[in-house]
Design an enzyme around this catalytic site. Structure first.
Site, PDB file in Angstrom:
ATOM      1  N   GLY A  21       2.573   2.234  10.821  1.00  0.00           N
ATOM      2  CA  GLY A  21       3.539   3.307  10.652  1.00  0.00           C
ATOM      3  C   GLY A  21       4.203   3.769  11.932  1.00  0.00           C
ATOM      4  O   GLY A  21       4.863   4.810  11.954  1.00  0.00           O
TER       5      GLY A  21
ATOM      6  N   LYS B  85       0.116   4.248  -0.284  1.00  0.00           N
ATOM      7  CA  LYS B  85      -0.508   5.426   0.313  1.00  0.00           C
ATOM      8  C   LYS B  85      -0.290   6.639  -0.608  1.00  0.00           C
ATOM      9  O   LYS B  85      -0.392   6.504  -1.826  1.00  0.00           O
ATOM     10  CB  LYS B  85       0.012   5.645   1.739  1.00  0.00           C
ATOM     11  CG  LYS B  85      -0.184   4.396   2.605  1.00  0.00           C
ATOM     12  CD  LYS B  85       0.097   4.616   4.059  1.00  0.00           C
ATOM     13  CE  LYS B  85      -0.138   3.328   4.847  1.00  0.00           C
ATOM     14  NZ  LYS B  85       0.020   3.509   6.289  1.00  0.00           N
TER      15      LYS B  85
ATOM     16  N   GLU C 104      -5.595  -4.679  10.583  1.00  0.00           N
ATOM     17  CA  GLU C 104      -4.528  -3.729  10.843  1.00  0.00           C
ATOM     18  C   GLU C 104      -4.773  -3.009  12.161  1.00  0.00           C
ATOM     19  O   GLU C 104      -5.555  -2.055  12.205  1.00  0.00           O
ATOM     20  CB  GLU C 104      -4.446  -2.694   9.714  1.00  0.00           C
ATOM     21  CG  GLU C 104      -3.999  -3.260   8.384  1.00  0.00           C
ATOM     22  CD  GLU C 104      -3.555  -2.143   7.441  1.00  0.00           C
ATOM     23  OE1 GLU C 104      -2.435  -2.222   6.937  1.00  0.00           O
ATOM     24  OE2 GLU C 104      -4.322  -1.191   7.237  1.00  0.00           O
TER      25      GLU C 104
ATOM     26  N   HIS D 189      -9.567   1.534   4.967  1.00  0.00           N
ATOM     27  CA  HIS D 189      -8.305   1.638   5.692  1.00  0.00           C
ATOM     28  C   HIS D 189      -8.490   2.615   6.852  1.00  0.00           C
ATOM     29  O   HIS D 189      -9.238   3.582   6.757  1.00  0.00           O
ATOM     30  CB  HIS D 189      -7.201   2.127   4.754  1.00  0.00           C
ATOM     31  CG  HIS D 189      -5.829   2.027   5.331  1.00  0.00           C
ATOM     32  ND1 HIS D 189      -5.331   2.950   6.213  1.00  0.00           N
ATOM     33  CD2 HIS D 189      -4.840   1.104   5.153  1.00  0.00           C
ATOM     34  CE1 HIS D 189      -4.099   2.613   6.558  1.00  0.00           C
ATOM     35  NE2 HIS D 189      -3.781   1.500   5.931  1.00  0.00           N
TER      36      HIS D 189
ATOM     37  N   ASN E 202       0.868  -1.179   0.000  1.00  0.00           N
ATOM     38  CA  ASN E 202       0.000   0.000   0.000  1.00  0.00           C
ATOM     39  C   ASN E 202       0.900   1.223   0.000  1.00  0.00           C
ATOM     40  O   ASN E 202       1.474   1.578   1.025  1.00  0.00           O
ATOM     41  CB  ASN E 202      -0.905  -0.008   1.232  1.00  0.00           C
ATOM     42  CG  ASN E 202      -1.750   1.244   1.340  1.00  0.00           C
ATOM     43  OD1 ASN E 202      -1.905   1.994   0.378  1.00  0.00           O
ATOM     44  ND2 ASN E 202      -2.300   1.489   2.525  1.00  0.00           N
TER      45      ASN E 202
ATOM     46  N   GLU F 181      -6.808   4.964   7.938  1.00  0.00           N
ATOM     47  CA  GLU F 181      -6.547   6.369   7.610  1.00  0.00           C
ATOM     48  C   GLU F 181      -7.741   6.990   6.892  1.00  0.00           C
ATOM     49  O   GLU F 181      -8.050   8.171   7.080  1.00  0.00           O
ATOM     50  CB  GLU F 181      -5.274   6.461   6.765  1.00  0.00           C
ATOM     51  CG  GLU F 181      -4.028   6.118   7.575  1.00  0.00           C
ATOM     52  CD  GLU F 181      -2.836   5.705   6.734  1.00  0.00           C
ATOM     53  OE1 GLU F 181      -1.800   5.360   7.331  1.00  0.00           O
ATOM     54  OE2 GLU F 181      -2.944   5.699   5.495  1.00  0.00           O
TER      55      GLU F 181
ATOM     56  N   SER G 125       3.408  -2.389  10.286  1.00  0.00           N
ATOM     57  CA  SER G 125       4.871  -2.436  10.417  1.00  0.00           C
ATOM     58  C   SER G 125       5.437  -3.805  10.051  1.00  0.00           C
ATOM     59  O   SER G 125       6.355  -4.312  10.696  1.00  0.00           O
ATOM     60  CB  SER G 125       5.298  -2.028  11.834  1.00  0.00           C
ATOM     61  OG  SER G 125       4.888  -0.700  12.108  1.00  0.00           O
TER      62      SER G 125
END
Length: 246
Positions: free
Chosen positions: A171, A11, A165, A93, A9, A95, A210
């Site tokens: 991250g 991003k 996730e 996701h 991904n 985010e 991660s």
């Protein structure tokens, strides 16, 4: 046997030229047991599809709208992704949920639309650190899965990939232990089994948070983990190839 799926991904990273250069660096080196996928920004998709012709690398989008067309400034219609031959789309996701106010209901609409137009949805779920520490992990992901898969027909279930996730591990450099990840993914499979019976055994469930070459083998060695959705380590061609050696 479920085919493992390793998905990068990107991003909001890489220009078109950078993305094509990346693929030129990994082409011919991605053979193995896993399905290989790169999910990139919209502006890169056409060029990446061209660059991956004749390879086993599939290309995915990071989002799409659930309507076919209309007054939705700044959104991308499913038909545009179909015309490009996009294989997968990430939906929900963390985010997107946090920064763009996506809900379980809108994610569900996107899952259903993706299936309708022939794109495989990757439905994301996961808890915050506060939710994990207060013992709400399973309740959170169960709610996301039940609502996200609402009205998905049994015959379409196998088209859906689920990505677990934990938000606190995205991250941050923090990673759920392979056992922690597998425990939650096992529970997710039980939720799907409660909805669809033994068809749940055909659903691929990824872990994301991660993941890198140094821990991918341990993560992929877990019974219920069928792949990884990878952010940072998918941006470097050497690291990405390392993810495929589990």
């Amino acid at each position: 046997m479920r085919t493992p799926i390793i998905a990068g991904n990107w991003k909001m990273n890489k220009t078109i030229s950078e993305g094509v250069a990346f693929l030129n660096e990994v082409k011919g080196k991605t053979e193995g047991d896993a399905e290989v996928l790169i999910c990139a920004p919209f502006t890169l998709l056409k060029d990446l599809k061209e660059a991956t012709k004749g390879t086993n690398i599939k290309i995915g989008a990071q989002n799409m709208h659930y309507e076919n067309s209309g007054a939705f400034t700044g959104e991308v219609a499913p038909s545009n992704l179909v015309e490009l031959g996009i294989d997968y789309v990430i939906i929900g996701h963390s985010e997107r949920r946090e920064y763009f106010n996506e809900t379980d209901e809108t994610c569900n609409k996107k899952v259903l639309k993706a299936i309708e137009v022939g794109i495989n949805p990757i439905l994301c779920c996961g808890e915050t650190l506060e939710e994990r520490e207060s013992g709400k992990t399973l309740a959170k992901v169960e709610n996301q899965i039940v609502k996200g898969l609402a009205d998905v027909k049994s015959e379409d279930l196998e088209k859906v990939v689920i990505a677990y996730e934990p938000i606190w591990a995205i991250g941050t450099g923090k990673t759920a232990t392979s056992e922690q990840a597998n425990d939650v993914i096992s529970e997710i499979r039980k939720v799907v089994k409660g909805m669809y019976g033994d068809l749940a055994e055909k659903v691929r469930i990824q872990y994301g948070g991660s993941v890198k070459p140094s821990n991918v083998t341990e993560i992929m060695g877990q019974h219920d983990i069928d792949g990884a959705l990878v952010g940072g380590a998918s941006l470097n061609s050497t690291d990405f190839l390392g993810l495929l050696k589990f």
